[in-house]
Design a protein around this motif. Structure first.
Motif, PDB file in Angstrom:
ATOM      1  N   THR A 125      -1.930  -4.198  13.118  1.00  0.00           N
ATOM      2  CA  THR A 125      -0.821  -4.780  13.877  1.00  0.00           C
ATOM      3  C   THR A 125       0.453  -4.515  13.078  1.00  0.00           C
ATOM      4  O   THR A 125       0.449  -4.628  11.851  1.00  0.00           O
ATOM      5  CB  THR A 125      -0.977  -6.300  14.120  1.00  0.00           C
ATOM      6  OG1 THR A 125      -0.968  -6.981  12.878  1.00  0.00           O
ATOM      7  CG2 THR A 125      -2.234  -6.644  14.879  1.00  0.00           C
ATOM      8  N   GLY A 126       1.503  -4.163  13.758  1.00  0.00           N
ATOM      9  CA  GLY A 126       2.805  -3.946  13.138  1.00  0.00           C
ATOM     10  C   GLY A 126       2.754  -3.028  11.939  1.00  0.00           C
ATOM     11  O   GLY A 126       2.202  -1.920  11.989  1.00  0.00           O
ATOM     12  N   SER A 127       3.285  -3.537  10.800  1.00  0.00           N
ATOM     13  CA  SER A 127       3.372  -2.703   9.600  1.00  0.00           C
ATOM     14  C   SER A 127       2.021  -2.518   8.925  1.00  0.00           C
ATOM     15  O   SER A 127       1.924  -1.860   7.889  1.00  0.00           O
ATOM     16  CB  SER A 127       4.333  -3.345   8.607  1.00  0.00           C
ATOM     17  OG  SER A 127       3.834  -4.618   8.279  1.00  0.00           O
ATOM     18  N   GLY A 128       0.972  -3.114   9.497  1.00  0.00           N
ATOM     19  CA  GLY A 128      -0.378  -2.849   9.012  1.00  0.00           C
ATOM     20  C   GLY A 128      -0.700  -1.361   9.152  1.00  0.00           C
ATOM     21  O   GLY A 128      -1.713  -0.896   8.618  1.00  0.00           O
TER      22      GLY A 128
ATOM     23  N   VAL B 122       0.846  -1.186   0.000  1.00  0.00           N
ATOM     24  CA  VAL B 122       0.000   0.000   0.000  1.00  0.00           C
ATOM     25  C   VAL B 122       0.885   1.240   0.000  1.00  0.00           C
ATOM     26  O   VAL B 122       1.928   1.260   0.664  1.00  0.00           O
ATOM     27  CB  VAL B 122      -0.899  -0.009   1.259  1.00  0.00           C
ATOM     28  CG1 VAL B 122      -1.666   1.289   1.395  1.00  0.00           C
ATOM     29  CG2 VAL B 122      -1.861  -1.181   1.201  1.00  0.00           C
TER      30      VAL B 122
ATOM     31  N   THR C 103       2.935  -4.544  22.656  1.00  0.00           N
ATOM     32  CA  THR C 103       2.861  -5.943  23.115  1.00  0.00           C
ATOM     33  C   THR C 103       4.064  -6.334  23.979  1.00  0.00           C
ATOM     34  O   THR C 103       4.007  -7.344  24.670  1.00  0.00           O
ATOM     35  CB  THR C 103       2.738  -6.912  21.919  1.00  0.00           C
ATOM     36  OG1 THR C 103       3.749  -6.605  20.985  1.00  0.00           O
ATOM     37  CG2 THR C 103       1.384  -6.846  21.275  1.00  0.00           C
TER      38      THR C 103
ATOM     39  N   LYS D 199      -4.358 -14.662  10.752  1.00  0.00           N
ATOM     40  CA  LYS D 199      -4.909 -15.263  11.969  1.00  0.00           C
ATOM     41  C   LYS D 199      -5.658 -14.205  12.795  1.00  0.00           C
ATOM     42  O   LYS D 199      -6.824 -14.395  13.145  1.00  0.00           O
ATOM     43  CB  LYS D 199      -3.753 -15.866  12.784  1.00  0.00           C
ATOM     44  CG  LYS D 199      -4.178 -16.610  14.013  1.00  0.00           C
ATOM     45  CD  LYS D 199      -3.021 -17.408  14.579  1.00  0.00           C
ATOM     46  CE  LYS D 199      -3.400 -18.102  15.865  1.00  0.00           C
ATOM     47  NZ  LYS D 199      -3.290 -17.246  17.044  1.00  0.00           N
ATOM     48  N   PHE D 200      -4.977 -13.100  13.058  1.00  0.00           N
ATOM     49  CA  PHE D 200      -5.578 -12.070  13.912  1.00  0.00           C
ATOM     50  C   PHE D 200      -6.789 -11.434  13.205  1.00  0.00           C
ATOM     51  O   PHE D 200      -7.806 -11.157  13.838  1.00  0.00           O
ATOM     52  CB  PHE D 200      -4.523 -11.009  14.268  1.00  0.00           C
ATOM     53  CG  PHE D 200      -4.966 -10.079  15.364  1.00  0.00           C
ATOM     54  CD1 PHE D 200      -5.185 -10.558  16.650  1.00  0.00           C
ATOM     55  CD2 PHE D 200      -5.187  -8.732  15.123  1.00  0.00           C
ATOM     56  CE1 PHE D 200      -5.601  -9.702  17.677  1.00  0.00           C
ATOM     57  CE2 PHE D 200      -5.592  -7.867  16.132  1.00  0.00           C
ATOM     58  CZ  PHE D 200      -5.803  -8.361  17.404  1.00  0.00           C
TER      59      PHE D 200
ATOM     60  N   LYS E 198       5.131  -3.830  18.498  1.00  0.00           N
ATOM     61  CA  LYS E 198       6.231  -3.906  19.469  1.00  0.00           C
ATOM     62  C   LYS E 198       6.976  -2.594  19.424  1.00  0.00           C
ATOM     63  O   LYS E 198       7.447  -2.204  18.351  1.00  0.00           O
ATOM     64  CB  LYS E 198       7.213  -5.017  19.057  1.00  0.00           C
ATOM     65  CG  LYS E 198       6.742  -6.413  19.305  1.00  0.00           C
ATOM     66  CD  LYS E 198       7.725  -7.419  18.729  1.00  0.00           C
ATOM     67  CE  LYS E 198       7.164  -7.969  17.452  1.00  0.00           C
ATOM     68  NZ  LYS E 198       7.849  -8.939  16.724  1.00  0.00           N
TER      69      LYS E 198
ATOM     70  N   VAL F 122      -6.299  -4.420   9.701  1.00  0.00           N
ATOM     71  CA  VAL F 122      -5.174  -4.672   8.792  1.00  0.00           C
ATOM     72  C   VAL F 122      -4.113  -5.416   9.591  1.00  0.00           C
ATOM     73  O   VAL F 122      -3.392  -4.821  10.390  1.00  0.00           O
ATOM     74  CB  VAL F 122      -4.563  -3.367   8.245  1.00  0.00           C
ATOM     75  CG1 VAL F 122      -3.575  -3.700   7.143  1.00  0.00           C
ATOM     76  CG2 VAL F 122      -5.628  -2.439   7.747  1.00  0.00           C
ATOM     77  N   SER F 123      -4.080  -6.736   9.405  1.00  0.00           N
ATOM     78  CA  SER F 123      -3.183  -7.552  10.209  1.00  0.00           C
ATOM     79  C   SER F 123      -2.833  -8.819   9.458  1.00  0.00           C
ATOM     80  O   SER F 123      -3.143  -8.962   8.277  1.00  0.00           O
ATOM     81  CB  SER F 123      -3.887  -7.867  11.534  1.00  0.00           C
ATOM     82  OG  SER F 123      -3.061  -8.670  12.344  1.00  0.00           O
ATOM     83  N   ASN F 124      -2.201  -9.745  10.172  1.00  0.00           N
ATOM     84  CA  ASN F 124      -1.951 -11.055   9.573  1.00  0.00           C
ATOM     85  C   ASN F 124      -3.283 -11.817   9.502  1.00  0.00           C
ATOM     86  O   ASN F 124      -4.287 -11.406  10.093  1.00  0.00           O
ATOM     87  CB  ASN F 124      -0.896 -11.822  10.394  1.00  0.00           C
ATOM     88  CG  ASN F 124      -1.294 -11.909  11.858  1.00  0.00           C
ATOM     89  OD1 ASN F 124      -2.386 -12.343  12.186  1.00  0.00           O
ATOM     90  ND2 ASN F 124      -0.424 -11.477  12.751  1.00  0.00           N
TER      91      ASN F 124
ATOM     92  N   VAL G 270       8.649  -9.375   6.818  1.00  0.00           N
ATOM     93  CA  VAL G 270       7.869 -10.607   6.956  1.00  0.00           C
ATOM     94  C   VAL G 270       8.007 -11.364   5.635  1.00  0.00           C
ATOM     95  O   VAL G 270       7.759 -10.816   4.579  1.00  0.00           O
ATOM     96  CB  VAL G 270       6.368 -10.283   7.204  1.00  0.00           C
ATOM     97  CG1 VAL G 270       5.559 -11.558   7.368  1.00  0.00           C
ATOM     98  CG2 VAL G 270       6.188  -9.385   8.405  1.00  0.00           C
TER      99      VAL G 270
ATOM    100  N   PHE H 187      -8.701  -2.540   0.155  1.00  0.00           N
ATOM    101  CA  PHE H 187     -10.016  -2.654   0.784  1.00  0.00           C
ATOM    102  C   PHE H 187     -10.297  -1.506   1.754  1.00  0.00           C
ATOM    103  O   PHE H 187     -11.442  -1.157   2.005  1.00  0.00           O
ATOM    104  CB  PHE H 187     -10.171  -4.023   1.481  1.00  0.00           C
ATOM    105  CG  PHE H 187      -9.700  -4.052   2.907  1.00  0.00           C
ATOM    106  CD1 PHE H 187      -8.353  -4.017   3.199  1.00  0.00           C
ATOM    107  CD2 PHE H 187     -10.602  -4.105   3.959  1.00  0.00           C
ATOM    108  CE1 PHE H 187      -7.911  -4.043   4.515  1.00  0.00           C
ATOM    109  CE2 PHE H 187     -10.181  -4.126   5.273  1.00  0.00           C
ATOM    110  CZ  PHE H 187      -8.822  -4.093   5.550  1.00  0.00           C
TER     111      PHE H 187
ATOM    112  N   PRO I  42      -1.254   0.922   5.461  1.00  0.00           N
ATOM    113  CA  PRO I  42      -2.479   1.320   4.766  1.00  0.00           C
ATOM    114  C   PRO I  42      -3.299   2.361   5.532  1.00  0.00           C
ATOM    115  O   PRO I  42      -4.151   3.025   4.950  1.00  0.00           O
ATOM    116  CB  PRO I  42      -3.271   0.010   4.666  1.00  0.00           C
ATOM    117  CG  PRO I  42      -2.311  -1.068   4.937  1.00  0.00           C
ATOM    118  CD  PRO I  42      -1.246  -0.506   5.794  1.00  0.00           C
TER     119      PRO I  42
END
Ligand SMILES: Cc1cc2nc3c(=O)[nH]c(=O)nc-3n(C[C@H](O)[C@H](O)[C@H](O)COP(=O)(O)OP(=O)(O)OC[C@H]3O[C@@H](n4cnc5c(N)ncnc54)[C@H](O)[C@@H]3O)c2cc1C
Length: 322
Positions: free
Chosen positions: A216-219, A153, A269, A299-300, A243, A295-297, A171, A201, A222
């Motif tokens: 989360t993180g580099s999310g 993004v 975290t 799973k989350f 983190k 905006v995350s991985n 990642v 999105f 966007p």
């Protein structure tokens, strides 16, 4: 649905209508290739053989296009009695022309551009490109070798310097290599980019008045366009789970979040541990938001989106389909 209809349409035409052998063979190959590509796109297969899926999708897709061109030529030859404009401009030819233009436009618009790199921490590389003329939340595709492409993004645009930047978190293998190459000064000065940009999105937040953005993180990438230049019609609250935000994402991003955007909740975290969907729900009620964008991985994202929908809270996350 349209693709399935088109598939059956071609099948029925090949079975029920009178066609030359050339039309039947090329039509049959197209039908087979479409089933083949679709089978490799089944989520379980695609996840297991991700790179194979990408190659099949690209190269079999292009082969399909070439066969489609031959198919349309055979169709025209079937009907050909004298040369006229009708042979050149009829529905199958015009549709084929549109398909070819749409497919090749993205490749014709590929450019090699001079870039600058910055690495606020080992976990994050920022790549800056020329030109700032891209809408909110656009996505871009880049490649170091013109072969392997990755989507990001556009996190920041700067109209004064006429530049835009993407954030690349460490990642995945390609990105970890990129971060390591930066440290050993091996990155190319020019990279390939596709000039045609899509919209992510997150662009759908325009449809709401009060939105909770969860990253989360580099999310955070966007979300940054909506923080730097807030939308007049949409009020956003940011929940950023990461983190050591300041240390990992650099002074510029940290200041942007802290100074430009007064409505944020930070969850470190390393201090507070990993949160569950309950944290998102609490912030949602506290900020009286209408909806949640995550905006995350994978799973989350799924955890949060499913937990919130179960409580009738509208929430959205990206589809992890590539
Ligand atoms: C639409 C979209 C656009 C994106 N754009 C970009 C982009 O431009 N650049 C880019 O680099 N990435 C982008 N991403 C990738 C994505 O944001 C990151 O891969 C992801 O957020 C980082 O993964 P992570 O959270 O596991 O990272 P990490 O850095 O490992 O984790 C970040 C923080 O989240 C916490 N966390 C991670 N998983 C969980 C969990 N299951 N439960 C609780 N806490 C958790 C960690 O403890 C950590 O504090 C995008 C993703 C999407 C969906």
């Amino acid at each position: 649905m349209r693709a399935i209809t088109a598939w059956f349409w071609l099948l029925i035409s090949l079975i029920c209508e009178r066609h030359s052998l050339g039309v039947r063979i090329t039509g049959g190959i197209i039908l087979f290739f479409i089933i083949f590509i679709s089978t490799t796109a089944i989520p379980k297969v695609r996840r297991r053989f991700h790179n194979t899926f990408e190659y099949i999708h690209r190269y079999v897709g292009w082969t399909c296009l070439i066969i489609l061109i031959i198919h349309v030529v055979f169709l025209q030859l079937d009907k050909f009695d004298s040369f006229s404009t009708k042979v050149l401009f009829n529905i199958p030819v015009l549709i084929l022309l549109a398909v070819v233009i749409i497919v090749f436009l993205t490749w014709i618009c590929v450019r090699k551009v001079l870039v600058q790199y910055d690495q606020p921490s080992d976990d994050l590389t920022i790549i800056t490109f020329p030109r700032a003329l891209y809408p909110y939340g656009s996505t871009t595709r880049i490649s170091l070798d013109g072969h392997e492409w990755h989507a990001f993004v556009i996190a920041l645009t700067d109209s004064y310097t006429d530049q835009h930047s993407i954030f690349v978190a460490a990642v995945g293998d390609w990105i970890k290599d990129l971060a390591a190459d930066y440290r050993s000064n091996k990155l190319p000065q020019h990279v390939w980019v596709r000039q045609i940009k899509g919209l992510g999105f997150m662009y759908s937040i325009h449809a709401y008045r009060k939105v909770l953005i969860v990253c989360t993180g580099s999310g955070i990438a966007p979300a940054l366009p909506y923080i730097k230049d807030p939308l007049p019609t949409t009020h956003t609250h940011l929940l950023w789970i990461a983190k050591k935000h300041e240390q990992n994402y650099g002074e510029y991003v940290w200041k942007l979040v802290q100074k430009t955007h007064p409505h944020y909740t930070l969850h470190d975290t390393t201090v507070n541990g990993r949160p569950g969907p309950q944290l998102v729900e609490n912030v949602f009620w506290r900020t009286s938001s209408e909806t949640v964008f995550v905006v995350s991985n994978e799973k989350f994202t799924n955890e949060v989106v499913n937990a919130l929908w179960r409580k009738d809270i509208p929430s959205f996350g990206a589809l992890f389909d590539s």
